[in-house]
Motif scaffolding. Structure first.
Motif, PDB file in Angstrom:
ATOM      1  N   PRO A   1       0.798  -1.234   0.000  1.00 13.55           N
ATOM      2  CA  PRO A   1       0.000   0.000   0.000  1.00 13.55           C
ATOM      3  C   PRO A   1       0.827   1.279   0.000  1.00 13.55           C
ATOM      4  O   PRO A   1       0.294   2.347  -0.346  1.00 13.55           O
ATOM      5  N   ASP A   2       2.084   1.209   0.344  1.00 13.71           N
ATOM      6  CA  ASP A   2       2.917   2.416   0.323  1.00 13.71           C
ATOM      7  C   ASP A   2       3.515   2.691  -1.049  1.00 13.71           C
ATOM      8  O   ASP A   2       4.198   3.709  -1.236  1.00 13.71           O
ATOM      9  N   ALA A   3       3.266   1.833  -1.993  1.00 11.47           N
ATOM     10  CA  ALA A   3       3.834   1.990  -3.337  1.00 11.47           C
ATOM     11  C   ALA A   3       2.794   2.570  -4.294  1.00 11.47           C
ATOM     12  O   ALA A   3       1.590   2.305  -4.170  1.00 11.47           O
ATOM     13  N   ASP A   4       3.263   3.360  -5.233  1.00 12.77           N
ATOM     14  CA  ASP A   4       2.398   3.960  -6.253  1.00 12.77           C
ATOM     15  C   ASP A   4       2.693   3.335  -7.613  1.00 12.77           C
ATOM     16  O   ASP A   4       3.847   3.012  -7.934  1.00 12.77           O
ATOM     17  N   ILE A   5       1.649   3.193  -8.417  1.00  8.30           N
ATOM     18  CA  ILE A   5       1.834   2.712  -9.785  1.00  8.30           C
ATOM     19  C   ILE A   5       2.363   3.860 -10.639  1.00  8.30           C
ATOM     20  O   ILE A   5       1.841   4.968 -10.593  1.00  8.30           O
ATOM     21  N   GLU A   6       3.391   3.583 -11.405  1.00  9.35           N
ATOM     22  CA  GLU A   6       4.039   4.603 -12.237  1.00  9.35           C
ATOM     23  C   GLU A   6       3.920   4.157 -13.697  1.00  9.35           C
ATOM     24  O   GLU A   6       4.528   3.156 -14.102  1.00  9.35           O
ATOM     25  N   TYR A   7       3.136   4.877 -14.476  1.00 13.05           N
ATOM     26  CA  TYR A   7       2.874   4.487 -15.858  1.00 13.05           C
ATOM     27  C   TYR A   7       3.882   5.127 -16.802  1.00 13.05           C
ATOM     28  O   TYR A   7       4.225   6.307 -16.675  1.00 13.05           O
ATOM     29  N   HIS A   8       4.345   4.317 -17.769  1.00 17.95           N
ATOM     30  CA  HIS A   8       5.238   4.790 -18.826  1.00 17.95           C
ATOM     31  C   HIS A   8       4.601   4.439 -20.168  1.00 17.95           C
ATOM     32  O   HIS A   8       4.157   3.315 -20.381  1.00 17.95           O
ATOM     33  N   ASP A   9       4.580   5.416 -21.062  1.00 14.23           N
ATOM     34  CA  ASP A   9       3.935   5.183 -22.345  1.00 14.23           C
ATOM     35  C   ASP A   9       4.720   4.225 -23.240  1.00 14.23           C
ATOM     36  O   ASP A   9       4.143   3.515 -24.067  1.00 14.23           O
ATOM     37  N   ASP A  10       6.039   4.231 -23.098  1.00 16.30           N
ATOM     38  CA  ASP A  10       6.843   3.379 -23.967  1.00 16.30           C
ATOM     39  C   ASP A  10       6.683   1.919 -23.573  1.00 16.30           C
ATOM     40  O   ASP A  10       6.702   1.557 -22.406  1.00 16.30           O
ATOM     41  N   ARG A  11       6.532   1.058 -24.572  1.00 17.73           N
ATOM     42  CA  ARG A  11       6.391  -0.377 -24.370  1.00 17.73           C
ATOM     43  C   ARG A  11       7.748  -1.025 -24.585  1.00 17.73           C
ATOM     44  O   ARG A  11       8.349  -0.893 -25.645  1.00 17.73           O
ATOM     45  N   THR A  12       8.221  -1.733 -23.601  1.00 14.32           N
ATOM     46  CA  THR A  12       9.517  -2.394 -23.725  1.00 14.32           C
ATOM     47  C   THR A  12       9.369  -3.863 -24.096  1.00 14.32           C
ATOM     48  O   THR A  12      10.361  -4.549 -24.296  1.00 14.32           O
ATOM     49  N   ASP A  13       8.146  -4.358 -24.186  1.00 15.93           N
ATOM     50  CA  ASP A  13       7.905  -5.764 -24.503  1.00 15.93           C
ATOM     51  C   ASP A  13       6.646  -5.845 -25.357  1.00 15.93           C
ATOM     52  O   ASP A  13       5.553  -5.479 -24.921  1.00 15.93           O
ATOM     53  N   GLU A  14       6.789  -6.323 -26.586  1.00 19.20           N
ATOM     54  CA  GLU A  14       5.676  -6.360 -27.513  1.00 19.20           C
ATOM     55  C   GLU A  14       4.814  -7.616 -27.374  1.00 19.20           C
ATOM     56  O   GLU A  14       3.782  -7.730 -28.027  1.00 19.20           O
ATOM     57  N   ARG A  15       5.228  -8.559 -26.543  1.00 20.80           N
ATOM     58  CA  ARG A  15       4.422  -9.762 -26.381  1.00 20.80           C
ATOM     59  C   ARG A  15       3.086  -9.430 -25.740  1.00 20.80           C
ATOM     60  O   ARG A  15       3.009  -8.648 -24.794  1.00 20.80           O
ATOM     61  N   SER A  16       2.026 -10.024 -26.262  1.00 23.43           N
ATOM     62  CA  SER A  16       0.701  -9.852 -25.679  1.00 23.43           C
ATOM     63  C   SER A  16      -0.148 -11.046 -26.090  1.00 23.43           C
ATOM     64  O   SER A  16      -0.464 -11.217 -27.270  1.00 23.43           O
TER      65      SER A  16
END
Length: 475
Positions: free
Chosen positions: A367-382
């Motif tokens: 709970p003390d951690a925040d989600i940090e979003y980055h627009d760049d994708r470093t892994d194309e697998r999906s």
């Protein structure tokens, strides 16, 4: 005279000549990243190119001859580091004789775990011992012996410090065993991309060698560790089944696909390997890794107070390492006809997560951690994966969840169990980057003594020094 195998187009003329000279070879054969012959160049051709004005640092691929005649024949089969083909080695080992009938497919008492000191292997070995199996491990210990140090000296456990590329090591390790679990190889996209030629040797060629020798010795139970990464990138419309088309986006996945193909080509009525395509594995192991998404996100949440998300909409299936070990146990103990020649996805439908969904589960446990979003994708697998076949065929259900794992890791972090999660020993790629060169490892394979690794205490197996390593892939 032998041909020297080269993968990719980055090798210079100077380096190619030096490698030919070291073995008094005939020339080089160049393979692409799918192990297909691109061309060849004899020793004389390379030196003539320099005489005609080519620079020593020019890529050898710039002066290749098209594959014809004896060169094409020499490279048509996988080529090992010493220049011999797998088919040639098999003729030496078997003397052209038919294989033996082998042990009863139902009576599995002794199991050889190739790569048994690794992330999955060290967990599997413990479970097998607890269930009464005798366990033998073939492993080069390139990541150290911390994962199995506590097992040495136990009844029904034996370690063969060796290399799956070595005929002698394989023959010694398989004697008297009833089943093979092949976990060996270089694991992970970053690690396999470091040296493509090394990846092909350890992940493809040694698999053919091991499986072929097992077939000729009548070993019916052969379980191969593949990966759900073979599905690569999908349109997200549904979950991938074992029969769906494959769309790999990495050398790691392509090598696994080729290994699967090799095993199917070897299969017959007396040798029918079982292929297990594992979801992305997470969870605690005596040979811990913090280069897997399910482990590294909780580590970053604890250490840095952030859960980094790159892209976020990529789907990935997940499975706990204990459940992976249980899946191998299930295949070893199932009626042979239920698993012979089959391919199983290993995981659970409920744990098909988008990366941003996975991050939310992690953040909830920290709970003390925040989600940090980055627009760049470093892994194309999906890709999402369907796991119904394993459930219905073997009544197998995973028992662990990402949330359970995060809470366990949080308790471990708070208890000081991991001094430095960024240490080299916790990363396959970082360990391989500091591994010995081919020249050093060839000296071992040609008869030098393997390094002696200190025996470690079970109370702190993850703090062991990696120490000296021998060439070869595990995990």
């Amino acid at each position: 005279m032998r041909w020297v195998p080269i993968t990719g187009d980055g090798t210079s003329i100077r380096e190619a000549i030096a490698r030919i000279d070291r073995i008094d070879g005939r020339g080089v054969v160049v393979l692409d990243d799918r192990d297909r012959l691109v061309g060849s160049a004899t020793h004389e051709r390379l030196r003539a190119a320099l005489f005609d004005g080519a620079t020593p640092n020019a890529p050898v691929s710039s002066i290749l001859d098209e594959p014809t005649g004896s060169t094409a024949e020499a490279a048509s089969a996988p080529v090992l580091e010493d220049g011999r083909t797998v088919d040639g080695i098999l003729k030496e080992v078997t003397n052209g004789n038919e294989r033996t009938t082998g042990s009863n497919a139902e009576a599995v008492e002794t199991v050889l775990v190739v790569g048994g000191a690794g992330y999955v292997g060290s967990v599997l070995c413990r479970r097998l011992l607890e269930d009464g199996f005798a366990v033998r491990v073939l492993d080069p210990l390139m990541y150290g012996n911390g994962g199995i140090a506590a097992l040495e000296g136990r009844d029904r456990f034996a370690l063969h410090h060796g290399d799956a590329r070595s005929v002698g090591d394989v023959l010694e390790a398989i004697e008297g065993v009833d089943a093979i679990v092949h976990l060996g190889g270089i694991v992970g996209d970053p690690a396999t991309a470091l040296e493509p030629r090394k990846t092909l040797e350890y992940n493809l060629h040694s698999t053919q060698l091991l499986a072929s020798i097992c077939k000729y010795h009548g070993l019916n139970r052969f379980l191969f560790a593949s990966t759900c990464s073979v599905y690569g990138r999908t349109d997200g419309a549904g979950r991938c089944t074992e029969d769906d088309a494959l769309n790999p986006v990495s050398l790691y996945a392509r090598a696994k696909i080729q290994s699967e193909r090799v095993l199917r080509e070897l299969a017959d009525d007396r040798f029918a390997p079982t292929i297990l395509r594992m979801a992305t594995v997470y969870g605690y192991s005596p040979r811990m890794r913090f280069d897997l998404v399910g482990n590294v996100l909780p580590a970053k949440a604890h250490e840095e107070g952030v859960v980094p998300v790159f892209g976020g909409d990529q789907y990935r299936p997940n499975v706990h390492v204990e459940d992976v070990a249980r899946a191998y146990q299930a295949c070893l103990t199932a009626p042979f006809e239920d698993v012979a020649g089959e391919t199983f996805n290993v995981g659970s439908n409920e744990q098909n997560y988008r990366i941003d969904e996975l991050a939310t589960v992690v953040a909830d446990a920290f709970p003390d951690a925040d989600i940090e979003y980055h627009d760049d994708r470093t892994d194309e697998r999906s890709y999402r994966v369907e796991f119904e076949k394993l459930r219905s065929r073997l009544d197998f259900e995973p028992t662990r969840t990402i949330r359970d794992h995060c809470l366990e890791l949080r308790a471990a972090f708070e208890a000081g169990a991991f001094a430095d999660v960024t240490a080299t020993r916790y990363s396959n790629c970082a360990t391989l980057e500091s591994a010995p060169t081919y020249e050093e490892t060839d000296a071992v394979l040609e008869g030098g003594e393997p390094p002696v690794l200190e025996k470690r205490d079970e109370s702190a197996p993850l703090e062991a020094e990696i120490g000296e390593r021998r060439s070869g892939g595990t995990r």
